[in-house]
Design a protein around this motif. Structure first.
Motif, PDB file in Angstrom:
ATOM      1  N   SER A   8       0.830  -1.451   0.027  1.00 56.33           N
ATOM      2  CA  SER A   8      -0.079   0.021  -0.136  1.00 56.33           C
ATOM      3  C   SER A   8       0.829   1.327  -0.071  1.00 56.33           C
ATOM      4  CB  SER A   8      -1.002   0.019   1.157  1.00 56.33           C
ATOM      5  OG  SER A   8      -0.251  -0.019   2.534  1.00 56.33           O
ATOM      6  N   THR A   9       2.155   1.083   0.156  1.00 56.38           N
ATOM      7  CA  THR A   9       3.154   2.258   0.307  1.00 56.38           C
ATOM      8  C   THR A   9       3.765   2.537  -1.030  1.00 56.38           C
ATOM      9  OG1 THR A   9       4.759   0.966   1.451  1.00 56.38           O
ATOM     10  CG2 THR A   9       3.368   2.232   2.747  1.00 56.38           C
ATOM     11  N   THR A  10       3.899   1.283  -1.902  1.00 55.63           N
ATOM     12  CA  THR A  10       4.322   1.306  -3.230  1.00 55.63           C
ATOM     13  C   THR A  10       3.482   1.433  -4.458  1.00 55.63           C
ATOM     14  OG1 THR A  10       4.889  -0.731  -3.189  1.00 55.63           O
ATOM     15  CG2 THR A  10       6.556   0.495  -2.364  1.00 55.63           C
ATOM     16  N   ALA A  11       3.726   2.058  -5.475  1.00 54.98           N
ATOM     17  CA  ALA A  11       2.853   1.741  -6.415  1.00 54.98           C
ATOM     18  C   ALA A  11       2.883   0.556  -7.427  1.00 54.98           C
ATOM     19  CB  ALA A  11       3.209   3.095  -7.392  1.00 54.98           C
ATOM     20  N   PRO A  12       2.041   0.106  -8.087  1.00 55.33           N
ATOM     21  CA  PRO A  12       2.342  -1.003  -8.759  1.00 55.33           C
ATOM     22  C   PRO A  12       3.378  -0.887  -9.938  1.00 55.33           C
ATOM     23  CG  PRO A  12      -0.215  -0.176  -8.881  1.00 55.33           C
ATOM     24  CD  PRO A  12       0.623   0.794  -8.234  1.00 55.33           C
ATOM     25  N   LEU A  13       3.956  -1.761 -10.294  1.00 57.37           N
ATOM     26  CA  LEU A  13       5.205  -1.682 -10.814  1.00 57.37           C
ATOM     27  C   LEU A  13       4.864  -1.126 -12.563  1.00 57.37           C
ATOM     28  CD1 LEU A  13       8.154  -2.508 -11.394  1.00 57.37           C
ATOM     29  CD2 LEU A  13       7.523  -4.735 -12.252  1.00 57.37           C
ATOM     30  N   ASP A  29      10.019   8.825  -8.469  1.00 59.38           N
ATOM     31  CA  ASP A  29       9.745   8.998  -7.073  1.00 59.38           C
ATOM     32  C   ASP A  29      10.099   7.776  -6.298  1.00 59.38           C
ATOM     33  OD1 ASP A  29       8.177   8.600  -4.720  1.00 59.38           O
ATOM     34  OD2 ASP A  29       6.536   9.969  -5.690  1.00 59.38           O
ATOM     35  N   THR A  30      10.969   7.867  -5.432  1.00 63.71           N
ATOM     36  CA  THR A  30      11.797   6.762  -4.750  1.00 63.71           C
ATOM     37  C   THR A  30      10.867   6.323  -3.492  1.00 63.71           C
ATOM     38  OG1 THR A  30      12.880   8.222  -3.241  1.00 63.71           O
ATOM     39  CG2 THR A  30      13.916   7.511  -5.192  1.00 63.71           C
ATOM     40  N   THR A  31       9.832   7.062  -3.171  1.00 64.78           N
ATOM     41  CA  THR A  31       8.863   6.251  -2.135  1.00 64.78           C
ATOM     42  C   THR A  31       7.955   5.423  -2.810  1.00 64.78           C
ATOM     43  OG1 THR A  31       9.202   8.380  -0.780  1.00 64.78           O
ATOM     44  CG2 THR A  31       7.287   7.002  -0.436  1.00 64.78           C
ATOM     45  N   LEU A  32       7.404   5.893  -3.693  1.00 69.28           N
ATOM     46  CA  LEU A  32       6.323   5.087  -4.559  1.00 69.28           C
ATOM     47  C   LEU A  32       7.054   3.943  -5.493  1.00 69.28           C
ATOM     48  CD1 LEU A  32       3.594   7.636  -5.531  1.00 69.28           C
ATOM     49  CD2 LEU A  32       3.549   6.074  -3.589  1.00 69.28           C
ATOM     50  N   CYS A  33       8.255   4.232  -5.909  1.00 68.83           N
ATOM     51  CA  CYS A  33       8.742   3.513  -7.062  1.00 68.83           C
ATOM     52  C   CYS A  33      10.201   3.112  -6.393  1.00 68.83           C
ATOM     53  CB  CYS A  33       9.021   3.718  -8.392  1.00 68.83           C
ATOM     54  SG  CYS A  33       7.153   4.233  -8.993  1.00 68.83           S
ATOM     55  N   PRO A  34      10.574   2.237  -5.788  1.00 69.17           N
ATOM     56  CA  PRO A  34      11.687   1.885  -5.290  1.00 69.17           C
ATOM     57  C   PRO A  34      12.659   1.536  -6.440  1.00 69.17           C
ATOM     58  CG  PRO A  34      10.235   0.495  -4.062  1.00 69.17           C
ATOM     59  CD  PRO A  34       9.449   1.105  -5.297  1.00 69.17           C
ATOM     60  N   PRO A  35      13.974   2.259  -6.228  1.00 71.80           N
ATOM     61  CA  PRO A  35      14.787   2.097  -7.433  1.00 71.80           C
ATOM     62  C   PRO A  35      15.455   0.872  -7.547  1.00 71.80           C
ATOM     63  CG  PRO A  35      15.528   3.987  -5.929  1.00 71.80           C
ATOM     64  CD  PRO A  35      14.340   3.174  -5.268  1.00 71.80           C
ATOM     65  N   GLU A  36      15.534  -0.021  -6.661  1.00 69.74           N
ATOM     66  CA  GLU A  36      16.200  -1.193  -6.793  1.00 69.74           C
ATOM     67  C   GLU A  36      15.019  -2.242  -7.571  1.00 69.74           C
ATOM     68  OE1 GLU A  36      16.935  -2.505  -3.055  1.00 69.74           O
ATOM     69  OE2 GLU A  36      18.978  -1.804  -2.942  1.00 69.74           O
ATOM     70  N   ARG A  37      13.961  -1.965  -7.581  1.00 70.43           N
ATOM     71  CA  ARG A  37      12.756  -2.616  -8.074  1.00 70.43           C
ATOM     72  C   ARG A  37      12.806  -2.227  -9.592  1.00 70.43           C
ATOM     73  NH1 ARG A  37       6.525  -2.155  -7.009  1.00 70.43           N
ATOM     74  NH2 ARG A  37       6.715  -0.030  -7.809  1.00 70.43           N
ATOM     75  N   ASN A  38      13.050  -0.897 -10.056  1.00 66.36           N
ATOM     76  CA  ASN A  38      13.215  -0.539 -11.301  1.00 66.36           C
ATOM     77  C   ASN A  38      14.407  -1.018 -12.033  1.00 66.36           C
ATOM     78  OD1 ASN A  38      10.957   0.858 -10.816  1.00 66.36           O
ATOM     79  ND2 ASN A  38      11.960   3.060 -10.647  1.00 66.36           N
ATOM     80  N   ALA A  39      15.541  -1.072 -11.283  1.00 65.94           N
ATOM     81  CA  ALA A  39      16.712  -1.612 -11.854  1.00 65.94           C
ATOM     82  C   ALA A  39      16.661  -3.181 -12.049  1.00 65.94           C
ATOM     83  CB  ALA A  39      17.937  -1.264 -10.823  1.00 65.94           C
ATOM     84  N   LEU A  40      16.056  -3.735 -11.118  1.00 66.70           N
ATOM     85  CA  LEU A  40      15.796  -5.418 -11.443  1.00 66.70           C
ATOM     86  C   LEU A  40      14.894  -5.595 -12.350  1.00 66.70           C
ATOM     87  CD1 LEU A  40      15.378  -6.373  -7.659  1.00 66.70           C
ATOM     88  CD2 LEU A  40      17.404  -7.193  -9.336  1.00 66.70           C
ATOM     89  N   SER A  41      13.803  -4.779 -12.815  1.00 61.12           N
ATOM     90  CA  SER A  41      12.878  -4.866 -13.802  1.00 61.12           C
ATOM     91  C   SER A  41      13.759  -4.730 -15.144  1.00 61.12           C
ATOM     92  CB  SER A  41      11.809  -3.897 -13.633  1.00 61.12           C
ATOM     93  OG  SER A  41      10.944  -3.833 -14.924  1.00 61.12           O
ATOM     94  N   ASN A  42      14.808  -3.771 -15.167  1.00 58.99           N
ATOM     95  CA  ASN A  42      15.499  -3.737 -16.242  1.00 58.99           C
ATOM     96  C   ASN A  42      16.362  -4.785 -16.631  1.00 58.99           C
ATOM     97  OD1 ASN A  42      14.313  -0.998 -16.909  1.00 58.99           O
ATOM     98  ND2 ASN A  42      15.920   0.183 -15.706  1.00 58.99           N
ATOM     99  N   PHE A  43      16.851  -5.209 -15.513  1.00 58.86           N
ATOM    100  CA  PHE A  43      17.841  -6.426 -15.615  1.00 58.86           C
ATOM    101  C   PHE A  43      17.228  -7.598 -16.053  1.00 58.86           C
ATOM    102  CE2 PHE A  43      19.124 -10.422 -13.672  1.00 58.86           C
ATOM    103  CZ  PHE A  43      20.651 -10.249 -14.230  1.00 58.86           C
ATOM    104  N   TYR A  44      15.922  -7.523 -15.792  1.00 62.02           N
ATOM    105  CA  TYR A  44      14.929  -8.944 -16.190  1.00 62.02           C
ATOM    106  C   TYR A  44      14.673  -8.910 -17.707  1.00 62.02           C
ATOM    107  CZ  TYR A  44      10.793 -11.901 -16.593  1.00 62.02           C
ATOM    108  OH  TYR A  44      10.062 -12.580 -17.054  1.00 62.02           O
ATOM    109  N   ASP A  45      14.682  -7.604 -18.213  1.00 62.06           N
ATOM    110  CA  ASP A  45      14.274  -7.320 -19.367  1.00 62.06           C
ATOM    111  C   ASP A  45      15.619  -7.769 -20.321  1.00 62.06           C
ATOM    112  OD1 ASP A  45      11.770  -6.671 -19.378  1.00 62.06           O
ATOM    113  OD2 ASP A  45      12.259  -4.584 -19.235  1.00 62.06           O
TER     114      ASP A  45
END
Length: 93
Positions: A8-13, A29-45
């Protein structure tokens, strides 16, 4: 077990990765979108995640990146380990 943070404290990916609609550009927005999650998403792709042997929970909009297969986090939801050995990674990083 902290693998599933309070979503509830983060936005959907998908909203964190949406850059075509200016009103929904939350990636910085590092509160809603943790940078590590975004980086891991890019890594996945980049590593052709859709072809991995086990990509359980990866890119799930509502599961914390700490709950993605092979990702270990500390109590602050910071990635401390990425273990994807023998998982069929390929691609270019």
């Amino acid at each position: 077990d902290n693998r599933f943070q309070n979503t509830s404290t983060t936005a959907p990916l998908n909203l964190c990765l949406e850059r075509e609609v200016k009103e929904f550009d939350l990636a910085d927005d590092t509160t809603l979108c943790p940078p590590e999650r975004n980086a891991l998403s890019n890594f996945y792709d980049s590593a052709k995640g859709a072809e991995w042997t086990n990509d359980a929970n990866w890119l799930d909009d509502y599961i914390s990146h700490c709950g993605w297969n092979g990702v270990t986090c500390n109590d602050m939801n910071r990635v401390t380990e990425l273990n994807l050995a023998n998982n069929g990674l390929s691609g270019r990083l």
